[in-house]
Scaffold this motif. Sequence first.
Motif, PDB file in Angstrom:
ATOM      1  N   SER A 258     -16.911  -4.761  12.642  1.00 48.16           N
ATOM      2  CA  SER A 258     -15.741  -4.451  11.987  1.00 48.16           C
ATOM      3  C   SER A 258     -16.006  -3.609  10.932  1.00 48.16           C
ATOM      4  O   SER A 258     -15.128  -2.674  10.543  1.00 48.16           O
ATOM      5  N   GLU A 259     -17.075  -4.056   9.989  1.00 51.14           N
ATOM      6  CA  GLU A 259     -17.275  -3.291   8.706  1.00 51.14           C
ATOM      7  C   GLU A 259     -17.608  -1.882   8.952  1.00 51.14           C
ATOM      8  O   GLU A 259     -17.391  -0.839   8.563  1.00 51.14           O
ATOM      9  N   ARG A 260     -18.491  -1.568  10.297  1.00 52.22           N
ATOM     10  CA  ARG A 260     -18.787  -0.331  10.546  1.00 52.22           C
ATOM     11  C   ARG A 260     -17.593   0.453  11.120  1.00 52.22           C
ATOM     12  O   ARG A 260     -17.529   1.774  10.558  1.00 52.22           O
ATOM     13  N   LEU A 261     -16.692  -0.158  11.910  1.00 52.40           N
ATOM     14  CA  LEU A 261     -15.382   0.555  12.266  1.00 52.40           C
ATOM     15  C   LEU A 261     -14.421   0.978  11.004  1.00 52.40           C
ATOM     16  O   LEU A 261     -13.863   2.011  11.062  1.00 52.40           O
ATOM     17  N   ILE A 262     -14.586   0.305   9.974  1.00 49.81           N
ATOM     18  CA  ILE A 262     -13.745   0.468   8.806  1.00 49.81           C
ATOM     19  C   ILE A 262     -14.386   1.780   8.168  1.00 49.81           C
ATOM     20  O   ILE A 262     -13.553   2.555   7.695  1.00 49.81           O
ATOM     21  N   GLN A 263     -15.709   1.653   8.196  1.00 50.88           N
ATOM     22  CA  GLN A 263     -16.457   2.982   7.329  1.00 50.88           C
ATOM     23  C   GLN A 263     -16.300   4.045   8.062  1.00 50.88           C
ATOM     24  O   GLN A 263     -16.219   5.208   7.421  1.00 50.88           O
ATOM     25  N   ASP A 264     -16.526   3.928   9.440  1.00 45.76           N
ATOM     26  CA  ASP A 264     -16.265   5.132  10.467  1.00 45.76           C
ATOM     27  C   ASP A 264     -14.825   5.755  10.177  1.00 45.76           C
ATOM     28  O   ASP A 264     -14.631   6.899   9.968  1.00 45.76           O
ATOM     29  N   THR A 265     -13.961   4.855  10.030  1.00 44.66           N
ATOM     30  CA  THR A 265     -12.375   5.230   9.806  1.00 44.66           C
ATOM     31  C   THR A 265     -12.272   6.103   8.305  1.00 44.66           C
ATOM     32  O   THR A 265     -11.921   7.041   8.217  1.00 44.66           O
ATOM     33  N   ARG A 266     -12.870   5.357   7.245  1.00 44.45           N
ATOM     34  CA  ARG A 266     -12.753   6.037   5.814  1.00 44.45           C
ATOM     35  C   ARG A 266     -13.570   7.261   5.809  1.00 44.45           C
ATOM     36  O   ARG A 266     -12.993   8.347   5.081  1.00 44.45           O
ATOM     37  N   LYS A 267     -14.441   7.354   6.543  1.00 48.19           N
ATOM     38  CA  LYS A 267     -15.312   8.723   6.589  1.00 48.19           C
ATOM     39  C   LYS A 267     -14.681   9.677   7.621  1.00 48.19           C
ATOM     40  O   LYS A 267     -15.524  10.585   7.780  1.00 48.19           O
ATOM     41  N   ALA A 268     -13.775   9.553   8.266  1.00 45.65           N
ATOM     42  CA  ALA A 268     -13.160  10.400   9.221  1.00 45.65           C
ATOM     43  C   ALA A 268     -14.170  10.605  10.461  1.00 45.65           C
ATOM     44  O   ALA A 268     -14.067  11.537  11.003  1.00 45.65           O
ATOM     45  N   LYS A 269     -14.806   9.823  10.744  1.00 50.09           N
ATOM     46  CA  LYS A 269     -15.898   9.866  11.823  1.00 50.09           C
ATOM     47  C   LYS A 269     -15.071   9.658  13.309  1.00 50.09           C
ATOM     48  O   LYS A 269     -15.516   9.936  14.398  1.00 50.09           O
ATOM     49  N   LEU A 270     -13.829   9.090  13.222  1.00 50.28           N
ATOM     50  CA  LEU A 270     -12.924   9.002  14.282  1.00 50.28           C
ATOM     51  C   LEU A 270     -11.933  10.381  14.197  1.00 50.28           C
ATOM     52  O   LEU A 270     -11.116  10.195  14.799  1.00 50.28           O
ATOM     53  N   GLY A 271     -12.273  10.944  13.266  1.00 49.56           N
ATOM     54  CA  GLY A 271     -11.315  12.516  13.128  1.00 49.56           C
ATOM     55  C   GLY A 271     -10.273  12.106  12.249  1.00 49.56           C
ATOM     56  O   GLY A 271     -10.200  11.109  11.438  1.00 49.56           O
ATOM     57  N   ARG A 272      -9.662  13.340  11.808  1.00 48.71           N
ATOM     58  CA  ARG A 272      -8.683  13.009  10.671  1.00 48.71           C
ATOM     59  C   ARG A 272      -7.366  12.213  11.075  1.00 48.71           C
ATOM     60  O   ARG A 272      -7.156  12.373  12.169  1.00 48.71           O
ATOM     61  N   TYR A 273      -6.700  11.524  10.274  1.00 51.36           N
ATOM     62  CA  TYR A 273      -5.896  10.746  10.684  1.00 51.36           C
ATOM     63  C   TYR A 273      -4.634  10.340   9.426  1.00 51.36           C
ATOM     64  O   TYR A 273      -5.108  10.458   8.219  1.00 51.36           O
ATOM     65  N   THR A 274      -3.564  10.054   9.858  1.00 55.31           N
ATOM     66  CA  THR A 274      -2.541   9.536   8.903  1.00 55.31           C
ATOM     67  C   THR A 274      -1.826   8.403   9.403  1.00 55.31           C
ATOM     68  O   THR A 274      -1.303   8.431  10.125  1.00 55.31           O
ATOM     69  N   LEU A 275      -2.199   7.300   8.630  1.00 57.78           N
ATOM     70  CA  LEU A 275      -1.609   5.946   8.768  1.00 57.78           C
ATOM     71  C   LEU A 275       0.246   5.789   8.505  1.00 57.78           C
ATOM     72  O   LEU A 275       0.751   5.156   9.319  1.00 57.78           O
ATOM     73  N   ASP A 276       0.353   6.701   7.574  1.00 60.72           N
ATOM     74  CA  ASP A 276       2.054   6.638   7.244  1.00 60.72           C
ATOM     75  C   ASP A 276       2.470   8.144   8.112  1.00 60.72           C
ATOM     76  O   ASP A 276       2.200   9.164   7.700  1.00 60.72           O
ATOM     77  N   ARG A 277       3.430   7.777   9.102  1.00 59.58           N
ATOM     78  CA  ARG A 277       3.797   8.813   9.944  1.00 59.58           C
ATOM     79  C   ARG A 277       5.065   9.335   9.517  1.00 59.58           C
ATOM     80  O   ARG A 277       6.007   8.607   9.118  1.00 59.58           O
ATOM     81  N   MET A 278       5.094  10.750   9.521  1.00 57.24           N
ATOM     82  CA  MET A 278       6.484  11.469   8.951  1.00 57.24           C
ATOM     83  C   MET A 278       6.886  12.389  10.105  1.00 57.24           C
ATOM     84  O   MET A 278       5.983  13.583  10.524  1.00 57.24           O
ATOM     85  N   ASP A 279       7.900  12.245  10.707  1.00 53.76           N
ATOM     86  CA  ASP A 279       8.349  13.337  11.676  1.00 53.76           C
ATOM     87  C   ASP A 279       8.612  14.804  10.936  1.00 53.76           C
ATOM     88  O   ASP A 279       9.247  14.663   9.615  1.00 53.76           O
ATOM     89  N   GLY A 280       8.531  15.786  11.308  1.00 53.05           N
ATOM     90  CA  GLY A 280       8.923  16.994  10.775  1.00 53.05           C
ATOM     91  C   GLY A 280      10.129  17.335  10.325  1.00 53.05           C
ATOM     92  O   GLY A 280      10.305  18.064   9.288  1.00 53.05           O
ATOM     93  N   ASP A 281      11.034  16.762  10.863  1.00 54.69           N
ATOM     94  CA  ASP A 281      12.466  16.917  10.799  1.00 54.69           C
ATOM     95  C   ASP A 281      13.300  15.902   9.770  1.00 54.69           C
ATOM     96  O   ASP A 281      14.309  15.925   9.496  1.00 54.69           O
TER      97      ASP A 281
END
Length: 284
Positions: A258-281
Amino acid sequence: MATIQWFPGHMAKTIRQLEENLHVVDIVFELVDARIPDASRNPEIERLIKDKPHLMILTKSDLADPAQTKNWIAHFKAMGLPAIAVDSKANITTKTVTKIAQSILGDKLAAEQQKGLKERPIRAITVGIPNVGKSTLLNRLVNKRVAQVGDTPGVTKGQQWLRSSSKLSLLDTPGILWPKFEDEETGQKLALTGAIKDKRFASDDVALFALHFFRETYPEALPERYKLSDADLDLSDVDLLLAITKKIGMKDDYDRASERLIQDTRKAKLGRYTLDRMDGDRND
């Protein structure tokens, strides 16, 4: 799932100091994490700022989904809030920030000039949640290491004035959260991105939140990072976490996984991401 909260005494003190100092500054630089531009906005800061001129600065934009960052900047601007995005290394010049601040304060500065007042530096205060990147940005703006930098929340302990240039002075403040999060998800987002000290939450809860998010929003991220099969992806979130635990060689130690997954997420090893989603319009 335990409720996540973190509001040590020094944060309450910082809120009081912020309220006392607002009258001596011209503008507020409000820093938010580009991965959570909504969840990282402190309602206490919003309450104190009121109509004070301020600039939204979306930090860590190199870790965030670029399309979402663009949409969030448009959203803030539609609200009448000037906004810019900077990356984790804060590659932004003093000249750029000063120019934007001068533009926002155009009427006030023109009025002072008309009165014959001597030109002075713009006084800005930087505010934001813990680990949002304030110290990194400030060190870039003053072109020296004067603000402490760390990748854990709570590094900056007190307020300090920093001279950026002859045209800009900056008041640094410690990162502050608020006494009670509106909902459970806000706490999960803040924990996953590193705004809350790791010992204040259960890592498996946050890892499961991350797993669910990536499965729903960026479905290719988990299979690529952890070599998951189609059969793995049919598992529940809990069983998938256990499968990942084995795949990364941690046997049944799902806490470490779990700690590894959290660190991978923080370091963008799962790619760039945005948790708060915003539609363009969306402009509300």
